[in-house]
Scaffold this active site. Sequence first.
Site, PDB file in Angstrom:
ATOM      1  N   LYS A 125       0.864  -1.193   0.000  1.00 46.79           N
ATOM      2  CA  LYS A 125       0.000   0.000   0.000  1.00 46.79           C
ATOM      3  C   LYS A 125       0.890   1.228   0.000  1.00 46.79           C
ATOM      4  CE  LYS A 125      -4.396   1.185   0.179  1.00 46.79           C
ATOM      5  NZ  LYS A 125      -5.597   0.517  -0.329  1.00 46.79           N
ATOM      6  N   ASP A 165      -7.107   4.497  -4.477  1.00 51.39           N
ATOM      7  CA  ASP A 165      -7.753   4.379  -3.166  1.00 51.39           C
ATOM      8  C   ASP A 165      -8.346   5.770  -2.925  1.00 51.39           C
ATOM      9  OD1 ASP A 165      -7.759   2.415  -0.601  1.00 51.39           O
ATOM     10  OD2 ASP A 165      -7.520   4.437   0.138  1.00 51.39           O
TER      11      ASP A 165
HETATM   12  P1  NDP Z   1     -13.012   7.962  -2.771  1.00 46.86           P
HETATM   13  O1  NDP Z   1     -11.933   8.962  -2.591  1.00 46.86           O
HETATM   14  O2  NDP Z   1     -13.578   7.727  -4.119  1.00 46.86           O
HETATM   15  O3  NDP Z   1     -14.248   8.329  -1.820  1.00 46.86           O
HETATM   16  C1  NDP Z   1     -14.094   8.431  -0.440  1.00 46.86           C
HETATM   17  C2  NDP Z   1     -15.399   8.896   0.160  1.00 46.86           C
HETATM   18  O4  NDP Z   1     -15.302   8.803   1.585  1.00 46.86           O
HETATM   19  C3  NDP Z   1     -15.741  10.348  -0.147  1.00 46.86           C
HETATM   20  O5  NDP Z   1     -17.141  10.487  -0.171  1.00 46.86           O
HETATM   21  C4  NDP Z   1     -15.136  11.097   1.040  1.00 46.86           C
HETATM   22  O6  NDP Z   1     -15.800  12.322   1.320  1.00 46.86           O
HETATM   23  C5  NDP Z   1     -15.359  10.107   2.170  1.00 46.86           C
HETATM   24  N1  NDP Z   1     -14.254  10.211   3.143  1.00 46.86           N
HETATM   25  C6  NDP Z   1     -12.940   9.965   2.920  1.00 46.86           C
HETATM   26  N2  NDP Z   1     -12.220  10.172   4.034  1.00 46.86           N
HETATM   27  C7  NDP Z   1     -13.090  10.546   4.967  1.00 46.86           C
HETATM   28  C8  NDP Z   1     -12.958  10.892   6.323  1.00 46.86           C
HETATM   29  N3  NDP Z   1     -11.766  10.890   6.946  1.00 46.86           N
HETATM   30  N4  NDP Z   1     -14.076  11.214   6.993  1.00 46.86           N
HETATM   31  C9  NDP Z   1     -15.269  11.224   6.367  1.00 46.86           C
HETATM   32  N5  NDP Z   1     -15.466  10.917   5.081  1.00 46.86           N
HETATM   33  C10 NDP Z   1     -14.397  10.572   4.397  1.00 46.86           C
HETATM   34  O7  NDP Z   1     -12.458   6.609  -2.134  1.00 46.86           O
HETATM   35  P2  NDP Z   1     -12.913   5.107  -2.410  1.00 46.86           P
HETATM   36  O8  NDP Z   1     -14.376   5.044  -2.608  1.00 46.86           O
HETATM   37  O9  NDP Z   1     -12.010   4.549  -3.446  1.00 46.86           O
HETATM   38  O10 NDP Z   1     -12.510   4.398  -1.042  1.00 46.86           O
HETATM   39  C11 NDP Z   1     -13.405   4.337   0.079  1.00 46.86           C
HETATM   40  C12 NDP Z   1     -12.962   3.243   1.018  1.00 46.86           C
HETATM   41  O11 NDP Z   1     -12.953   1.978   0.324  1.00 46.86           O
HETATM   42  C13 NDP Z   1     -11.553   3.388   1.601  1.00 46.86           C
HETATM   43  O12 NDP Z   1     -11.524   2.827   2.895  1.00 46.86           O
HETATM   44  C14 NDP Z   1     -10.713   2.514   0.683  1.00 46.86           C
HETATM   45  O13 NDP Z   1      -9.519   2.071   1.309  1.00 46.86           O
HETATM   46  C15 NDP Z   1     -11.677   1.365   0.444  1.00 46.86           C
HETATM   47  N6  NDP Z   1     -11.421   0.566  -0.745  1.00 46.86           N
HETATM   48  C16 NDP Z   1     -11.387   1.127  -1.990  1.00 46.86           C
HETATM   49  C17 NDP Z   1     -11.167   0.335  -3.092  1.00 46.86           C
HETATM   50  C18 NDP Z   1     -11.243   0.872  -4.478  1.00 46.86           C
HETATM   51  O14 NDP Z   1     -11.216   0.073  -5.412  1.00 46.86           O
HETATM   52  N7  NDP Z   1     -11.356   2.170  -4.691  1.00 46.86           N
HETATM   53  C19 NDP Z   1     -10.884  -1.111  -2.962  1.00 46.86           C
HETATM   54  C20 NDP Z   1     -11.037  -1.616  -1.614  1.00 46.86           C
HETATM   55  C21 NDP Z   1     -11.250  -0.790  -0.558  1.00 46.86           C
HETATM   56  P3  NDP Z   1     -15.271  13.706   0.645  1.00 46.86           P
HETATM   57  O15 NDP Z   1     -15.533  13.585  -0.817  1.00 46.86           O
HETATM   58  O16 NDP Z   1     -16.036  14.784   1.308  1.00 46.86           O
HETATM   59  O17 NDP Z   1     -13.806  13.739   0.961  1.00 46.86           O
END
Ligand code: NDP
Length: 445
Positions: A125, A165
């Site tokens: 990672k 991510d």
């Molecule tokens: P994105 O950046 O596309 O979206 C993240 C979302 O979560 C946004 O809506 C963001 O809000 C919100 N967010 C992020 N950090 C915080 C925080 N500290 N507090 C509150 N809201 C938060 O990320 P992903 O959808 O790709 O990833 C989401 C989760 O899924 C993570 O845990 C990631 O590790 C996991 N994941 C992702 C994969 C992938 O293929 N993308 C695969 C497996 C796991 P805002 O827009 O306001 O920042």
Amino acid sequence: MSYVSDVFTRVKARNAFEPEFLQAVEEVFESLVPVIDKHPEYVKANLLDRLTEPERQIFFRVPWVDDRGEIQVNRGFRVQFSGAIGPYKGGLRFHPSVYIGIIKFLGFEQIFKNALTGLPIGGGKGGSDFDPKGKSDAEVMRFCQSFMTELYRHIGPDVDVPAGDIGVGGREIGYLYGQYRRIRGAFENGVLTGKGLSYGGSLVRTEATGFGLLYFVDEMLRYNGHQIKDKVVVISGAGNVATYACKKVNALGGKVIAMSDSEGYIYDENGIDIDLVITIKTVNRGKLKTYLNHHPSAKFVEGHRNIWSLKCDIALPCATQNDIDLEEAQLLVANGVIAVGEGANMPCTNEAIKYFLTHNVLVAPAKAANAGGVATSALEMSQNSSRYAWTFEQVDEKLKEIMVNIHKNAAEASAAYGFGYNLVAGANIAGFKKVAEAMMAQGDY
Ligand code: NDP
């Protein structure tokens, strides 16, 4: 003291300032006690001390020039945790909260998740404390170019294959790959996954984590005599994982009534208009609360974690780590939740998970339930090395098959080691055993 608690004491002493990493290790170790009891050879080989120390950690300076011409500096990280079963594989996170403890927790979990997919990928990672929010495209490009100017020497299609991510989507992967190609002088597109379709991306990769989550949750529900149809669902997050999870809930006949971003949540009793959410968050990179401009009858509530006070049948935390703690788990249970599917990594604290499990809530743990993203990344790698692209239906079918298999393997491992039907323990055990066998065969590394 037993071997497992002995190792955990050492891990705590060595990583005292990394609470997220310790939380991830503790959760895995609790599941491994009966496995270690059955396999004294793992103790002799000291597998747990070895597995909790990354094979390699790379820290680097990322200087870049902002639009005013000023030089900014961020920190870059890549942790190559375990290469026992394949090239290191895991995403890059760009978010101000990133520090080594976050990257290590994610890299540690990635080892077992990747093993569970059944595909030959090791765990890694990386990321940076860079915040893409509010930056121009040109600033994001210059940052990505600087990041890759250091990272390129540590990665490669057979060495380490990063992906996206939080904060790293198609735009960032494109800039990163462009810089890698410029430096290497070769079209080695298997070095990154999550690419655009025009330069080697795979169909379904964008949807894969969210779709895979729902294939897994659907399988878990059906195994226990339920179904998604007509269920009320709440999803935290409004990014890649959350939006495609929402689309698949709709396709399976459920209804999503709320979603959140970092500012708060929207509640729409008519069901969330997911295409509008994608336009607001992914296309325009805006704020979720502007949803109300198009649907005035919906509500916006500040504080993203307040979303867990809503009554729902299924909760899908798809935003970030530690989104649901014990108090929120108690609220969800009091409101009648029957299942929790972890789309994000470690979105529930260990106390919350225990509370769900002791209150008969079905839990689809992240390592298993969100493995569809990395599994499809591995399918992208296969397509890149064969220089042949599969259809959407072919990839989607393989994704579904992988998720159903992960459920089966986790359920079987849980039963085999005395946990009954506990997918949290089962996922940890099934993932660990595959890596353990490879490590045993490869000597003391
Ligand atoms: P994105 O950046 O596309 O979206 C993240 C979302 O979560 C946004 O809506 C963001 O809000 C919100 N967010 C992020 N950090 C915080 C925080 N500290 N507090 C509150 N809201 C938060 O990320 P992903 O959808 O790709 O990833 C989401 C989760 O899924 C993570 O845990 C990631 O590790 C996991 N994941 C992702 C994969 C992938 O293929 N993308 C695969 C497996 C796991 P805002 O827009 O306001 O920042």
